[in-house]
Design an enzyme around this catalytic site. Sequence first.
Site, PDB file in Angstrom:
ATOM      1  CD  GLU A   1      -1.738   5.455  -3.221  1.00  0.00           C
ATOM      2  OE1 GLU A   1      -2.862   5.724  -2.767  1.00  0.00           O
ATOM      3  OE2 GLU A   1      -1.008   6.312  -3.759  1.00  0.00           O
TER       4      GLU A   1
ATOM      5  CG  HIS B   1      -3.623   7.983   0.929  1.00  0.00           C
ATOM      6  ND1 HIS B   1      -3.671   9.229   1.512  1.00  0.00           N
ATOM      7  CD2 HIS B   1      -2.739   8.084  -0.095  1.00  0.00           C
ATOM      8  CE1 HIS B   1      -2.840  10.033   0.865  1.00  0.00           C
ATOM      9  NE2 HIS B   1      -2.252   9.371  -0.107  1.00  0.00           N
TER      10      HIS B   1
HETATM   11 ZN    ZN Z   1      -1.122  10.141  -1.662  1.00  0.00          ZN
END
Ligand code: ZN
Length: 648
Positions: free
Chosen positions: A462, A465
Amino acid sequence: MAIQRGPSPSPPGQAPNPARAPIPQARNPLRSGRFWITLGILLLINIFVTNVLLAPAQPTTITIPYNVFKQQVAADNVVSVTTTGDAITGVTKTAIKESASSSVTATHFITQRPSFADDQLEPLLEQHSVTINAKPENPPPPLWQTLLLSFGPTLLLVFGFIYLIRRAQSAGGTGGLLGSFGQSRARLYDPERPATTFADVAGIDEVKQELQELVDFLREPQKYEKLGGSVPKGVLLIGPPGTGKTLLARAVAGEAKVPFFSQSASEFVEAIVGVGASRVRDLFMKARTAAPAIIFIDELDAIGRSRSSGFRIGGNDEQEQTLNQILTEMDGFEPGKGVIVLAATNRADVLDAALLRPGRFDRRVTLQPPDRRGREAILKIHAAKVPLAPDVSLDEIAGRTPGLVGADLKNLVNEAALGAARKGETSVNEEDFYEAIDRVLLGTERHLMLSQADRERIAYHESGHALLGLLVPGADPVRKVTIIPHGGSLGVTISSPIDDRFNYGEDYLRARIVGALGGRASEQLVYGSVSTGAANDLQQVTMIAREMVVRWGMSAKIGPLAFNDDPSANGFGNRPYSEATARDIDTEVKRIADESLAEAVRLLTEHRAQLDALAKALLKDDSLGEDQILAVTGIKATQVAASQASTR
Ligand code: ZN
Ligand code: ADP
C-alpha cells in the site's frame, strides 16, 4: 409512498379483456356459497341420524375372565356366544357378576380367549347346547366408505377438469390452460395516491425538462392529438446503474398521476420457457386498459441485444420471441392512445437496431453520473429525512465523493445515519459522514488474523501505491491508506480527484497505471518477489492500457484508430481488424504496462527512505489520512498541487 408491490391487481380467473368483463356469467351452482353450506348441513344431519338415533341400544356388557366364562358354560348358564377372532361375546340365562368384589351384574358379557387355550371349547359348548355364532375378524367397511372409495377419485377428476376448463375460459386469449403462467407480474402504482415526483429527483435538470413533455401529454392527450403533435411511443433512458433511471420513470408516472407498470426484461424470460412473449402481451394489454399509463421495462439489454452480434448461447429463441413481441406491441399502438413505454439500459450500443427505429424507442435520454453540484442536490434530498448536526456541510461531502451516483449517495446518507444511531447520537454529524464514506468506498472492515510478516508485506504494497500517488505528476491526491482488510482486499489506498474529471489526458492515465503498479513494484523492490495481492491492480492496469490503445488512439504504432470490440460477440469472429493488428495491439498494451512498471520501480528505488517510513507508520497505526501521509513522507502539499496543476 403509494407503491403497491405484490401480485398483479387483477386476480387470476377474472377476465382481463375489458370487452368481456361486463357480461354477467351464468351462475354456476358449484360457485355459490349457499350450495356448499346446505351440503354441509345435510351431511351433519346424516351423521347424527345414523350414529345417534339409529344406533341400536347397547345392553350393559361386563368383561369376565376366560375361566369364569368356562365355568358358566359348564353350569349351563350360557345361551349363545359370538366370536370375533379370539374375542368372545355372549348372553347368559341369569345375570352374572363382573367379579367377586363387584356389584355390577349383567346377562351380556365379553371375554378374551387366550391364544394358548386348548381346543376343547367347541365340544364343551356343544355339550351344553350353546348357540355358536362367528363374525369375520375385519368386518366389511360400511356402504358409504365403499362408495366413496370406488367413485371418489373419478368425481375428483371430473371436478378438477371442470375447474381447469372454467379457469382457462376466463383467462381469455392469454394461452389456454397455461394462461395464468403468462400473466406478467407488473406492479401497478395507484394513480390515486401521491407517488414519486420530479422533486424527488435531483441533479439531472436537463433530463427532467425533456421528460416534462411526456408528463404533459399523459395529462392531456386530447390537447396533443388536436394539434396533430406526435408524442414518442418509447423513450430509452441510458445511464450507468444507480443514476436514477427507475426513479425518473416513476416520477414521470407520479407527475402525470397515471398508473405505472414496471417489469424487468430479465423477468420476462425467467423460469418457464415460452412465456416471455405472452407476458409482454399481457403487460401491454393491462396498460392499454388503464391508459393513459406508463410501461417501464428495466434492463432492456437483457432481451434487446443486437441479433446480428454473432454467437449467442442458450435462451436465444426465447429472447428473440420476447423482443419481437415487444416490437409488435409497440407497432400496434394507435397513436395518442396514451401508453408510453420507458425502458432503461446502461448499454445503448449493444441494442438491436430494430428497437431504435422510429415509432419504437426513437427518443433517447442519457443520464450521467452527477457532478459536484448534482451530488450535493441529491444528498440534500436524502439527508432531508435524517436530523443533521450543524457541522455537516453537504457541499464538502459532495466534494469528497466524485464518481458516486444517486444510489450510492442515498446509501451513504443511510450508512451515516446508522453509524450515528450505533453511537447513540441524536443527530448525524460530519464524523459519521466521513466514516460512512470510508465504508461505502472500502466495503466493511473484516477482522482477519494476519501474521506480522503478512502485515508488513501489505504495508509495503500500500505504501508503494500511496507514495507513487504523491510522486507521479498528474496523479490524483491520495486521501487515505489503510492496511485494515476491507471487503475483498487486504489493504486499500484511496485517491480521488480534486474536481470531477470528464476528460482524461494521457499523462493522467499513465499516472494511474504507474500508481496501480506501485504495490507490485514495492513488493518486488523490498522482497525481490511478488504476491497474489496485486491481482486487482493488474486488472485495472490492463483495462486502462488497452483502452488507451484501442479506444483513445494513444499508441503511436496503432495510430488514431478505434478498435472497439463488440463485447456481446464472445470472440467468435466479428473482430473488425486483422490478425496482425491484433498482435500489434497486444504488444502495445504490454509495452505501456512494462514501461509503467519500470517507472514505478525507478521512483520507489529513488525514494526508498520515504517508502520505508510510510510502511513503518502504517504498521504502527493501521490507517493514515492525507495529512499524516504528507507528514511521514515529508512531501509538501504545495508540491503535490503544483505537479497536478502542471498536467491540467
Ligand atoms: Zn494494490
Ligand atoms: P437505476 O434505475 O438507474 O439503476 P434507480 O432509479 O434504481 O437507479 O436508483 C436507485 C435509488 O437511488 C433511487 O431510488 C433513489 O433513491 C436514488 N437516486 C438515484 N438517482 C437519484 C437522483 N438523481 N436524485 C435522487 N435520488 C436518486
